[in-house]
Design a protein around this motif. Sequence first.
Motif, PDB file in Angstrom:
ATOM      1  N   PHE A  45      47.654 -32.877   4.761  1.00 31.17           N
ATOM      2  CA  PHE A  45      47.845 -34.240   4.303  1.00 31.17           C
ATOM      3  C   PHE A  45      48.440 -34.554   5.285  1.00 31.17           C
ATOM      4  O   PHE A  45      49.411 -34.942   5.474  1.00 31.17           O
ATOM      5  N   MET A  46      48.195 -36.655   5.617  1.00 34.84           N
ATOM      6  CA  MET A  46      48.712 -37.586   5.960  1.00 34.84           C
ATOM      7  C   MET A  46      49.919 -37.846   5.097  1.00 34.84           C
ATOM      8  O   MET A  46      50.772 -37.902   5.618  1.00 34.84           O
ATOM      9  N   SER A  47      49.825 -37.681   4.063  1.00 40.87           N
ATOM     10  CA  SER A  47      50.647 -38.113   2.958  1.00 40.87           C
ATOM     11  C   SER A  47      50.268 -37.574   1.486  1.00 40.87           C
ATOM     12  O   SER A  47      49.421 -37.255   1.480  1.00 40.87           O
ATOM     13  N   ASN A  48      51.991 -37.526   0.992  1.00 42.49           N
ATOM     14  CA  ASN A  48      51.211 -36.583  -0.763  1.00 42.49           C
ATOM     15  C   ASN A  48      50.242 -37.681  -1.576  1.00 42.49           C
ATOM     16  O   ASN A  48      49.776 -39.207  -1.305  1.00 42.49           O
ATOM     17  N   GLY A  49      50.007 -36.529  -1.947  1.00 43.16           N
ATOM     18  CA  GLY A  49      48.601 -37.560  -2.985  1.00 43.16           C
ATOM     19  C   GLY A  49      47.222 -36.813  -2.533  1.00 43.16           C
ATOM     20  O   GLY A  49      47.231 -35.498  -2.189  1.00 43.16           O
ATOM     21  N   TYR A  50      46.152 -37.045  -3.294  1.00 40.54           N
ATOM     22  CA  TYR A  50      44.399 -36.548  -2.826  1.00 40.54           C
ATOM     23  C   TYR A  50      44.473 -36.366  -1.255  1.00 40.54           C
ATOM     24  O   TYR A  50      44.562 -38.147  -0.892  1.00 40.54           O
ATOM     25  N   ALA A  51      42.992 -35.704  -1.132  1.00 44.62           N
ATOM     26  CA  ALA A  51      42.553 -36.035   0.020  1.00 44.62           C
ATOM     27  C   ALA A  51      40.803 -35.563  -0.427  1.00 44.62           C
ATOM     28  O   ALA A  51      40.689 -35.056  -1.381  1.00 44.62           O
ATOM     29  N   GLY A  52      40.338 -35.610   0.000  1.00 41.35           N
ATOM     30  CA  GLY A  52      39.011 -36.018   0.503  1.00 41.35           C
ATOM     31  C   GLY A  52      37.726 -36.546   1.762  1.00 41.35           C
ATOM     32  O   GLY A  52      39.211 -36.451   2.732  1.00 41.35           O
ATOM     33  N   GLY A  53      36.755 -36.156   1.948  1.00 40.69           N
ATOM     34  CA  GLY A  53      36.123 -36.462   3.251  1.00 40.69           C
ATOM     35  C   GLY A  53      34.667 -36.871   3.225  1.00 40.69           C
ATOM     36  O   GLY A  53      34.136 -36.034   2.581  1.00 40.69           O
ATOM     37  N   ILE A  54      34.021 -37.162   4.054  1.00 45.81           N
ATOM     38  CA  ILE A  54      32.487 -37.078   4.285  1.00 45.81           C
ATOM     39  C   ILE A  54      31.844 -36.300   5.610  1.00 45.81           C
ATOM     40  O   ILE A  54      32.747 -37.089   6.756  1.00 45.81           O
ATOM     41  N   SER A  55      31.249 -35.735   5.799  1.00 44.38           N
ATOM     42  CA  SER A  55      31.160 -35.645   7.120  1.00 44.38           C
ATOM     43  C   SER A  55      29.604 -35.011   6.931  1.00 44.38           C
ATOM     44  O   SER A  55      28.780 -34.763   5.920  1.00 44.38           O
ATOM     45  N   MET A  56      29.141 -34.622   8.515  1.00 43.62           N
ATOM     46  CA  MET A  56      27.804 -33.945   8.813  1.00 43.62           C
ATOM     47  C   MET A  56      28.421 -32.712   9.404  1.00 43.62           C
ATOM     48  O   MET A  56      27.931 -32.727  10.003  1.00 43.62           O
ATOM     49  N   ALA A  57      26.876 -31.542   8.167  1.00 43.27           N
ATOM     50  CA  ALA A  57      27.045 -30.019   9.352  1.00 43.27           C
ATOM     51  C   ALA A  57      26.010 -30.440  10.573  1.00 43.27           C
ATOM     52  O   ALA A  57      24.974 -30.945  10.349  1.00 43.27           O
ATOM     53  N   SER A  58      26.842 -30.693  12.163  1.00 46.63           N
ATOM     54  CA  SER A  58      25.421 -31.033  12.925  1.00 46.63           C
ATOM     55  C   SER A  58      24.514 -29.736  13.388  1.00 46.63           C
ATOM     56  O   SER A  58      23.698 -29.879  13.688  1.00 46.63           O
ATOM     57  N   GLY A  59      24.910 -28.483  13.019  1.00 47.87           N
ATOM     58  CA  GLY A  59      24.110 -27.594  12.974  1.00 47.87           C
ATOM     59  C   GLY A  59      22.288 -27.918  11.792  1.00 47.87           C
ATOM     60  O   GLY A  59      21.096 -27.273  12.371  1.00 47.87           O
ATOM     61  N   THR A  60      23.184 -28.715  10.907  1.00 51.49           N
ATOM     62  CA  THR A  60      21.372 -28.054   9.076  1.00 51.49           C
ATOM     63  C   THR A  60      21.416 -29.488   9.547  1.00 51.49           C
ATOM     64  O   THR A  60      20.482 -30.156   8.757  1.00 51.49           O
ATOM     65  N   GLY A  61      21.850 -30.495   9.813  1.00 48.85           N
ATOM     66  CA  GLY A  61      21.696 -31.661   9.518  1.00 48.85           C
ATOM     67  C   GLY A  61      22.421 -33.125   8.243  1.00 48.85           C
ATOM     68  O   GLY A  61      22.244 -33.515   7.169  1.00 48.85           O
ATOM     69  N   ASN A  62      23.011 -31.734   7.122  1.00 47.76           N
ATOM     70  CA  ASN A  62      23.465 -31.950   6.193  1.00 47.76           C
ATOM     71  C   ASN A  62      24.540 -32.259   6.305  1.00 47.76           C
ATOM     72  O   ASN A  62      25.457 -32.331   6.398  1.00 47.76           O
ATOM     73  N   PHE A  63      24.362 -34.007   4.628  1.00 43.80           N
ATOM     74  CA  PHE A  63      25.405 -34.409   4.350  1.00 43.80           C
ATOM     75  C   PHE A  63      26.340 -33.847   3.446  1.00 43.80           C
ATOM     76  O   PHE A  63      26.054 -33.673   2.503  1.00 43.80           O
ATOM     77  N   LEU A  64      27.709 -34.261   3.454  1.00 39.86           N
ATOM     78  CA  LEU A  64      28.345 -33.024   2.272  1.00 39.86           C
ATOM     79  C   LEU A  64      29.747 -34.301   2.326  1.00 39.86           C
ATOM     80  O   LEU A  64      30.541 -34.995   3.148  1.00 39.86           O
ATOM     81  N   VAL A  65      30.042 -34.381   0.267  1.00 38.64           N
ATOM     82  CA  VAL A  65      31.753 -35.161   0.504  1.00 38.64           C
ATOM     83  C   VAL A  65      32.364 -34.570   0.009  1.00 38.64           C
ATOM     84  O   VAL A  65      31.981 -33.512  -1.566  1.00 38.64           O
ATOM     85  N   ARG A  66      33.762 -33.936   0.081  1.00 42.19           N
ATOM     86  CA  ARG A  66      34.572 -33.020  -0.300  1.00 42.19           C
ATOM     87  C   ARG A  66      35.900 -33.657  -0.860  1.00 42.19           C
ATOM     88  O   ARG A  66      36.009 -34.744  -0.403  1.00 42.19           O
ATOM     89  N   SER A  67      36.513 -32.193  -1.159  1.00 42.49           N
ATOM     90  CA  SER A  67      37.456 -32.875  -2.351  1.00 42.49           C
ATOM     91  C   SER A  67      37.950 -32.276  -1.764  1.00 42.49           C
ATOM     92  O   SER A  67      38.112 -30.637  -1.842  1.00 42.49           O
ATOM     93  N   TYR A  68      39.719 -31.624  -1.682  1.00 42.53           N
ATOM     94  CA  TYR A  68      40.343 -31.175  -1.208  1.00 42.53           C
ATOM     95  C   TYR A  68      41.775 -30.743  -1.658  1.00 42.53           C
ATOM     96  O   TYR A  68      42.760 -30.781  -1.487  1.00 42.53           O
TER      97      TYR A  68
END
Length: 473
Positions: free
Chosen positions: A74-97
Amino acid sequence: MKQYITFLSLMITLGAAAQNVGIGTVTPTNAKLVIVGSNGNAQAIFGEGQAGVSLENNDPLVGFNNYYLSGRKFMSNGYAGGISMASGTGNFLVRSYGTGSTGAAVTTSTTLLTVLQAGNVGIGNASPTLAGLVVDAKVGAINAMFGSNTSGVAIESNYPGIGFNSYYNGGRKSINTGFGSLVGQDPLTGRFYISTSSASVTGQGTTIPLYDRLVINPDGSLGVEGNTDPTAPLSFANTVGNKISLYGDATAPHYGLGIQGALMQLYTNGSNADIALGYGRSGSFTEKYRFGNSGYMNIQNGRIRFTGQLSAGNSQGIEFTNFAGTTLKGFFGQFDDNNMGFFGYPGAGWAMLFNQTTGQLNLGATRNANDVSYKLNVGGKILAEEVRVNLQANWPDYVFAKNYKLPSLSDVEKYIDKNNHLPNVPAASEIEKSGIALGQMQSKMMEKIEELTLYIIDLKKEVEVLKTKTTKQ
């Protein structure tokens, strides 16, 4: 330090000469800003020490309030998330941490949105291969809602359904003010149903009762008006009132079917309308039976057949009441396999029977005459203005024939002394046993009358002879 600054200045200067900027590279040719080399996977962090954004390589990712350095943190206190793409499959993902504190390790990862390389979208589903859009995330039973601030539509799972201005979250509730309904299926029984509310409710989240209006079972049985377990191709709820209206409104008379108490009704819209049964179609109809508004029934070139049992007063036939329709008065029907007739209430009983096999008619008697040649059997008196008997035998005018041998009175006397009845006349015992044949008895009586006439004539002749003899003396 001075050398490092000089080297950095040289790199920036080289990039700037081409108007591209490179960090960690002297040939930033592919973009205006090229960063090569990272701390962990992070190529760049914007807002370190506070909730910021990180740009990462390998599986490219945009992190919000998190970065990767020997593990995600975590960078700081609070919620975190991310937007990524798996280079091996080309799938696009939105995640919550989830949530954490500054520098703490990220321990949970939930995929909120997945877009496959093929274009399939999953919400709460990491592998949406079954459809273009797969939604597994839900609140209560609701996977998706369209129009939460107005009357909208809710899509539900577990018990799959589509709610109209209604949704399920610990009970059926309204999306907004108004009526609600639901189209759904019970996955355990296969029952398909359409449910509606009977009244409008006010406000969002208000309890809204729904009632099954139409149900289809897996075998195709259709239940209407609240029949939740139909056992026939079409059946209605166990309630009174109109069931099928061919046309009409809430106040106007209908053509249709209805139920009132223990009465099933087939009705028209007025006293001038008849009910007809036949074949064909409405525009080309051949009538076979008609029930008239005046109470008659007309059968076109047909007949009525009654089939039933002959026991315990359940003989098949037609029953009649008094004019008021309140008291049983008579019955016409089958007495047994061979006899049909009229039965009178309350005391006359089977007053008339007709034997279909022998043609015999019984009045006031239920026992047929043993001799089938007797076509009328009367168990009582007969009153008539006239009775005509058409004899098949000769009328006894043969007594007046010249060759008729008239018995002498002495022979008649001897016969009477011996038999106690006239010659050629049945004895009392025979009449008691077999009755009297009116035609035959009338013929015998006429025979005796004609014989008496001859005896009188002979006596008259003898009297005349005696009178003549007396006069001469």
